[in-house]
Write a protein that holds these residues in place. Structure first.
Motif, short mmCIF file in Angstrom:
data_model
loop_
_atom_site.label_atom_id
_atom_site.label_comp_id
_atom_site.label_asym_id
_atom_site.label_seq_id
_atom_site.Cartn_x
_atom_site.Cartn_y
_atom_site.Cartn_z
N GLU A 87 0.83 -1.21 0.00
CA GLU A 87 0.00 0.00 0.00
C GLU A 87 0.86 1.26 0.00
OE1 GLU A 87 -2.45 -0.47 3.40
OE2 GLU A 87 -3.68 -2.08 2.52
N ALA A 88 1.95 1.22 0.78
CA ALA A 88 2.84 2.39 0.85
C ALA A 88 3.52 2.63 -0.49
CB ALA A 88 3.87 2.19 1.96
N LEU A 89 3.97 1.54 -1.13
CA LEU A 89 4.62 1.68 -2.44
C LEU A 89 3.63 2.19 -3.49
CD1 LEU A 89 6.87 -1.51 -2.66
CD2 LEU A 89 7.63 0.87 -2.62
N ALA A 90 2.42 1.67 -3.45
CA ALA A 90 1.41 2.10 -4.42
C ALA A 90 1.09 3.58 -4.24
CB ALA A 90 0.14 1.26 -4.26
N ALA A 91 0.98 4.00 -2.98
CA ALA A 91 0.69 5.41 -2.70
C ALA A 91 1.84 6.30 -3.17
CB ALA A 91 0.44 5.62 -1.21
N LEU A 92 3.08 5.85 -2.92
CA LEU A 92 4.25 6.61 -3.35
C LEU A 92 4.31 6.70 -4.87
CD1 LEU A 92 6.94 8.03 -2.78
CD2 LEU A 92 8.02 5.77 -2.70
N LYS A 93 4.01 5.59 -5.53
CA LYS A 93 4.02 5.58 -7.00
C LYS A 93 2.99 6.58 -7.55
CE LYS A 93 2.03 2.08 -9.03
NZ LYS A 93 0.93 2.66 -9.84
N ASP A 94 1.80 6.56 -6.97
CA ASP A 94 0.75 7.47 -7.44
C ASP A 94 1.13 8.93 -7.19
OD1 ASP A 94 -0.73 5.30 -8.22
OD2 ASP A 94 -1.97 5.26 -6.41
N ARG A 95 1.75 9.19 -6.03
CA ARG A 95 2.14 10.57 -5.71
C ARG A 95 3.24 11.06 -6.66
NH1 ARG A 95 3.52 9.91 -0.84
NH2 ARG A 95 5.76 10.30 -0.84
N LEU A 96 4.21 10.19 -6.94
CA LEU A 96 5.28 10.56 -7.87
C LEU A 96 4.71 10.83 -9.26
CD1 LEU A 96 8.14 8.07 -6.92
CD2 LEU A 96 8.21 10.56 -6.75
N MET A 97 3.75 10.01 -9.65
CA MET A 97 3.14 10.19 -10.97
C MET A 97 2.45 11.55 -11.06
SD MET A 97 2.77 8.66 -13.86
CE MET A 97 1.80 8.96 -15.34
N GLU A 98 1.72 11.90 -10.02
CA GLU A 98 1.02 13.19 -10.01
C GLU A 98 2.01 14.35 -10.05
OE1 GLU A 98 -1.48 13.28 -6.62
OE2 GLU A 98 -2.79 11.65 -7.30
N GLU A 99 3.07 14.24 -9.24
CA GLU A 99 4.05 15.32 -9.17
C GLU A 99 4.80 15.49 -10.49
OE1 GLU A 99 6.54 14.45 -5.87
OE2 GLU A 99 5.01 14.92 -4.36
N LEU A 100 5.17 14.36 -11.11
CA LEU A 100 5.93 14.44 -12.36
C LEU A 100 5.07 14.95 -13.51
CD1 LEU A 100 7.95 11.10 -12.05
CD2 LEU A 100 8.88 13.41 -11.94
N VAL A 101 3.83 14.49 -13.56
CA VAL A 101 2.95 14.91 -14.66
C VAL A 101 2.58 16.38 -14.53
CG1 VAL A 101 0.65 14.61 -15.65
CG2 VAL A 101 2.03 12.61 -15.10
N ASP A 102 2.39 16.84 -13.29
CA ASP A 102 1.98 18.23 -13.07
C ASP A 102 3.16 19.19 -12.88
OD1 ASP A 102 -0.65 17.40 -13.18
OD2 ASP A 102 -0.81 17.09 -11.01
N ALA A 103 4.37 18.68 -13.03
CA ALA A 103 5.55 19.53 -12.81
C ALA A 103 5.61 20.66 -13.85
CB ALA A 103 6.82 18.68 -12.89
N ASP A 104 6.14 21.80 -13.42
CA ASP A 104 6.31 22.94 -14.32
C ASP A 104 7.56 22.73 -15.16
OD1 ASP A 104 6.40 25.33 -15.62
OD2 ASP A 104 6.87 26.54 -13.84
#
Length: 258
Positions: A87-104
């Motif tokens: 669960e922790a890895l999945a949450a981290l993966k999702d957070r990284l995905m959001e941050e990378l996709v939304d990065a300026d």
């Protein structure tokens, strides 16, 4: 696909692969260390094995994990059986995905998706049997997908029917055999008439050819344990890895790709 869409696909694929590799390393490390009787410091052994399993995936210094050795973890199976890790890895993966996709990305002289599109242009369709990527240089090209060399079917988790034995043959040799494959609802189609299964199978031109690159023979032999864990199968029976494959060195495998 537009550039940002391709970038998102690339990031998603990369993070998913890393996620699966880490979960596999957790499981394998536990299986290898849990029965060791020669040492008491099993947490330390587990961390050593965990880092070793990920050597070719990410740079994870063993020293960064020293703090875990001093925590009150005595049952190493807890490390792999606890759903909290997944669960922790999945949450981290999702957070990284959001941050990378939304990065300026406005500060970049050239947009990353543009660079990726230039380097990885072409058709990304994968063989439905072995996962090999179409070698056509045009996206949405005319005609069938095709590759020069197919891979062992075990790389997509295919097993011999009714067993957990992973299939080491390649689909280009399967289409010259009398073997069949299932397409759901109990329907079986001979590999030699694979186009009858419809898309995506019918979109591929797979010519009979029994030759297999030494690289994939080495890959299957070298990553046997990881593949068995990933697909919950065994290289046994019809899927037993030939001794000759096990003698292929990494250098021999890579030299064939030059």
């Amino acid at each position: 696909l537009d550039g940002s869409r391709r970038l998102k696909m690339f990031l998603d694929s990369s993070l998913n692969l890393l996620y699966q590799n880490i979960l596999s390393a957790v499981s394998l490390s536990t299986r290898i260390v849990k029965d060791r009787k020669d040492r008491e410091d099993k947490v330390s052994l587990w961390l050593d094995e965990f880092c070793r399993q990920l050597t070719e995936v990410i740079n994870l210094p063993r020293s960064d994990l020293k703090g875990i050795e001093h925590q009150e973890v005595t049952d190493i199976e807890f490390l792999s059986s606890s759903s909290a890790i997944g669960e922790a890895l999945a949450a981290l993966k999702d957070r990284l995905m959001e941050e990378l996709v939304d990065a300026d990305l406005s500060s970049f002289p050239r947009q990353p998706q543009t660079i990726l599109a230039e380097h990885f242009s072409g058709c990304w369709a994968q063989c439905p049997f072995c996962g090999a990527v179409c070698t056509n240089t045009m996206w949405n090209h005319d005609g069938d997908h095709q590759v020069v060399f197919h891979r062992p079917r075990a790389l997509t988790g295919r097993k011999w029917h009714g067993t957990d034995h992973l299939a080491i043959d390649i689909c280009s040799s399967a289409v010259a055999s009398d073997v069949s494959f299932g397409v759901g609802d109990g329907e079986w189609i001979p590999y030699k008439r694979y186009r009858n299964a419809g898309p995506p199978y019918s979109n591929w031109n797979i010519l009979p050819d029994s030759s297999m690159q030494a690289y994939w023979k080495w890959f299957v032999s070298h990553f046997r344990t990881q593949l068995e864990a990933l697909y919950n199968g065994k290289f046994q029976g019809k899927g037993e890895i030939p001794e000759a494959w096990q003698r292929i060195t990494k250098q021999e495998a890579l030299s064939e790709l030059d």
